[in-house]
Motif scaffolding. Structure first.
Motif, PDB file in Angstrom:
ATOM      1  N   SER A  10       1.047  -1.027   0.192  1.00 53.72           N
ATOM      2  CA  SER A  10       0.150   0.192   0.076  1.00 53.72           C
ATOM      3  C   SER A  10       0.995   1.356   0.066  1.00 53.72           C
ATOM      4  N   VAL A  11       2.588   1.582  -0.167  1.00 53.31           N
ATOM      5  CA  VAL A  11       3.384   3.024   0.659  1.00 53.31           C
ATOM      6  C   VAL A  11       3.382   2.301  -1.148  1.00 53.31           C
ATOM      7  N   ALA A  12       3.758   1.698  -1.939  1.00 51.91           N
ATOM      8  CA  ALA A  12       4.692   1.933  -2.799  1.00 51.91           C
ATOM      9  C   ALA A  12       5.559   1.927  -3.447  1.00 51.91           C
ATOM     10  N   LEU A  13       6.299   2.042  -2.119  1.00 54.16           N
ATOM     11  CA  LEU A  13       7.514   1.667  -1.780  1.00 54.16           C
ATOM     12  C   LEU A  13       8.742   2.751  -2.798  1.00 54.16           C
ATOM     13  N   ALA A  14       8.029   3.932  -2.330  1.00 60.42           N
ATOM     14  CA  ALA A  14       9.047   4.788  -3.001  1.00 60.42           C
ATOM     15  C   ALA A  14       9.998   5.345  -2.162  1.00 60.42           C
ATOM     16  N   LEU A  15       9.233   5.131  -0.603  1.00 55.73           N
ATOM     17  CA  LEU A  15      10.615   6.356   0.149  1.00 55.73           C
ATOM     18  C   LEU A  15      11.549   4.833   0.168  1.00 55.73           C
ATOM     19  N   SER A  16      11.885   3.494  -0.246  1.00 60.10           N
ATOM     20  CA  SER A  16      12.760   2.097   0.024  1.00 60.10           C
ATOM     21  C   SER A  16      13.930   2.721  -0.300  1.00 60.10           C
ATOM     22  N   SER A  17      14.131   3.239  -1.353  1.00 57.27           N
ATOM     23  CA  SER A  17      15.494   3.971  -2.316  1.00 57.27           C
ATOM     24  C   SER A  17      15.702   4.951  -2.291  1.00 57.27           C
ATOM     25  N   VAL A  18      15.955   5.880  -1.293  1.00 55.97           N
ATOM     26  CA  VAL A  18      15.400   7.702  -1.519  1.00 55.97           C
ATOM     27  C   VAL A  18      16.999   8.597  -1.583  1.00 55.97           C
ATOM     28  N   CYS A  19      17.375   9.062  -2.162  1.00 54.79           N
ATOM     29  CA  CYS A  19      19.234   8.849  -2.572  1.00 54.79           C
ATOM     30  C   CYS A  19      18.299  10.425  -2.610  1.00 54.79           C
ATOM     31  N   PHE A  20      18.913  11.268  -1.551  1.00 51.83           N
ATOM     32  CA  PHE A  20      18.983  12.635  -1.479  1.00 51.83           C
ATOM     33  C   PHE A  20      20.746  13.215  -2.650  1.00 51.83           C
ATOM     34  N   ALA A  21      20.267  14.879  -2.886  1.00 58.35           N
ATOM     35  CA  ALA A  21      22.118  14.583  -3.791  1.00 58.35           C
ATOM     36  C   ALA A  21      22.455  16.409  -2.461  1.00 58.35           C
ATOM     37  N   LEU A  22      23.434  15.498  -1.994  1.00 55.41           N
ATOM     38  CA  LEU A  22      23.861  17.276  -0.638  1.00 55.41           C
ATOM     39  C   LEU A  22      24.840  17.942  -1.318  1.00 55.41           C
ATOM     40  N   SER A  23      24.818  19.194  -1.375  1.00 58.99           N
ATOM     41  CA  SER A  23      25.897  19.981  -2.094  1.00 58.99           C
ATOM     42  C   SER A  23      26.807  20.280  -0.827  1.00 58.99           C
ATOM     43  N   ALA A  24      28.083  20.021  -0.937  1.00 59.83           N
ATOM     44  CA  ALA A  24      28.481  21.106   0.035  1.00 59.83           C
ATOM     45  C   ALA A  24      28.790  22.402   0.350  1.00 59.83           C
ATOM     46  N   ALA A  25      28.677  23.280  -1.266  1.00 56.54           N
ATOM     47  CA  ALA A  25      28.535  24.421  -0.884  1.00 56.54           C
ATOM     48  C   ALA A  25      28.303  24.219  -3.058  1.00 56.54           C
ATOM     49  N   ASP A  26      27.925  25.385  -3.481  1.00 55.81           N
ATOM     50  CA  ASP A  26      27.314  25.140  -4.641  1.00 55.81           C
ATOM     51  C   ASP A  26      28.570  25.831  -5.078  1.00 55.81           C
ATOM     52  N   MET A  52      25.444  12.114  -1.717  1.00 54.34           N
ATOM     53  CA  MET A  52      25.800  11.378  -0.421  1.00 54.34           C
ATOM     54  C   MET A  52      24.747  10.310  -0.732  1.00 54.34           C
ATOM     55  N   PRO A  53      24.208   8.912  -0.573  1.00 49.70           N
ATOM     56  CA  PRO A  53      22.986   7.778  -0.446  1.00 49.70           C
ATOM     57  C   PRO A  53      22.436   7.770   0.788  1.00 49.70           C
ATOM     58  N   VAL A  54      21.068   7.919   0.511  1.00 48.80           N
ATOM     59  CA  VAL A  54      20.192   7.963   2.276  1.00 48.80           C
ATOM     60  C   VAL A  54      19.706   6.364   1.741  1.00 48.80           C
ATOM     61  N   MET A 212      16.774   4.410   8.322  1.00 43.91           N
ATOM     62  CA  MET A 212      17.491   4.920   8.018  1.00 43.91           C
ATOM     63  C   MET A 212      18.902   4.292   7.593  1.00 43.91           C
ATOM     64  N   HIS A 213      19.211   3.894   7.234  1.00 49.82           N
ATOM     65  CA  HIS A 213      20.786   3.724   6.794  1.00 49.82           C
ATOM     66  C   HIS A 213      21.573   5.301   5.996  1.00 49.82           C
ATOM     67  N   MET A 214      22.581   5.217   6.731  1.00 44.92           N
ATOM     68  CA  MET A 214      23.104   7.356   5.934  1.00 44.92           C
ATOM     69  C   MET A 214      24.465   6.567   6.004  1.00 44.92           C
ATOM     70  N   PRO A 215      25.592   7.399   5.243  1.00 44.46           N
ATOM     71  CA  PRO A 215      26.686   7.601   5.459  1.00 44.46           C
ATOM     72  C   PRO A 215      27.695   8.483   6.320  1.00 44.46           C
ATOM     73  N   SER A 216      28.423   7.755   7.208  1.00 44.59           N
ATOM     74  CA  SER A 216      28.564   8.352   8.387  1.00 44.59           C
ATOM     75  C   SER A 216      29.164  10.312   8.188  1.00 44.59           C
ATOM     76  N   GLU A 217      29.665   9.827   6.676  1.00 43.86           N
ATOM     77  CA  GLU A 217      30.040  11.815   6.793  1.00 43.86           C
ATOM     78  C   GLU A 217      29.263  11.859   6.808  1.00 43.86           C
ATOM     79  N   MET A 218      27.938  11.834   7.018  1.00 45.08           N
ATOM     80  CA  MET A 218      26.726  12.978   7.082  1.00 45.08           C
ATOM     81  C   MET A 218      26.195  13.499   8.247  1.00 45.08           C
ATOM     82  N   LEU A 219      27.436  12.360   9.398  1.00 46.01           N
ATOM     83  CA  LEU A 219      26.631  12.814  11.061  1.00 46.01           C
ATOM     84  C   LEU A 219      27.707  14.163  10.990  1.00 46.01           C
ATOM     85  N   LYS A 220      29.102  14.011  10.109  1.00 44.79           N
ATOM     86  CA  LYS A 220      29.618  14.763  10.470  1.00 44.79           C
ATOM     87  C   LYS A 220      29.935  16.337  10.539  1.00 44.79           C
ATOM     88  N   SER A 221      28.454  16.282   9.831  1.00 50.49           N
ATOM     89  CA  SER A 221      28.181  18.138   9.523  1.00 50.49           C
ATOM     90  C   SER A 221      27.065  18.244  10.235  1.00 50.49           C
TER      91      SER A 221
END
Length: 221
Positions: A10-26, A52-54, A212-221
């Motif tokens: 019922s959830v269409a599972l679009a959230l099962s592999s969500v990827c966020f593009a994070l920019s350190a600076a423009d 960084m994929p989440v 949620m699974h995320m790279p450890s680098e994101m926790l440092k920011s």
């Protein structure tokens, strides 16, 4: 992930592999000023885009594998895979004919034991009165007391047999105390099942637990 899509249709599972593009600076995108050198400076580390994929994995609030408590033939699945059931609704029914007959027999034996107990109690009280009048001997009183105690034991045994037969009969109608969805059938209808054999898997997807699974680098920011 394929199993997850089946668990949460019922959830269409679009959230099962969500990827966020994070920019350190423009990155600097403006053109160089007039008169300036045509050679662009080398981009610094802070000017590089980093992706960084989440990943978010969804789990049902509750899930269970329903098994048989009595040996019997699987009579019928009440729901298809993916269908929703209500709380305490029968999901799987086993062949209950022999267990129903055993229950009716145990009920008749209990009624017979009740009658025997009532008779033995009356007989014991009667012999006690007759003994006070020196009409019967003490041995007759002892025998009637023994008969009453034996009748009480048989009555208790009949009650326990009735309780067990009722439990076995109820075990032919398999249900869970919450609403949910059928996700997998383990065997086919009309097959014989043994005690403890898995029959069907169900989940409660009214609420979902997200991990949620995320790279450890994101926790440092």
């Amino acid at each position: 992930m394929k199993a997850l899509r089946k668990l949460v249709p019922s959830v269409a599972l679009a959230l099962s592999s969500v990827c966020f593009a994070l920019s350190a600076a423009d990155a600097v995108s403006s053109s160089p000023a007039q008169g300036a050198s045509s050679a662009a400076p080398a981009p610094s580390a802070t000017q590089l885009d980093v992706e960084m994929p989440v990943k978010i994995i969804l789990f049902p609030l509750r899930e269970a594998i329903l098994a048989a408590n009595v040996p019997a033939r699987l009579h019928e699945y009440k729901f298809k895979e993916g269908e929703i059931f209500a709380a305490n609704e029968v999901i799987v029914q086993l062949d209950d004919r022999s267990y129903h007959e055993a229950y009716e027999k145990a009920k008749a034996l209990l009624a017979e034991a009740d009658s025997a107990l009532k008779y033995s109690e009356k007989n014991f009280k009667r012999n006690e009165e007759l003994f006070k009048n020196n009409t019967v001997g003490f041995q007759d009183v002892e025998q009637s007391q023994l008969d009453r105690d034996t009748a009480e034991s048989k009555r208790a045994y009949a009650q326990a047999a009735l309780n067990q037969s009722k439990l076995d009969w109820d075990s032919c109608f398999i249900k869970v105390p919450y609403a949910g969805r059928v996700t997998k059938k383990s065997i086919k209808e009309n097959e014989y099942v043994g005690v403890g054999q898995p029959l069907v898997e169900v989940i409660d997807d009214s609420k979902l637990l997200a991990v949620m699974h995320m790279p450890s680098e994101m926790l440092k920011s």
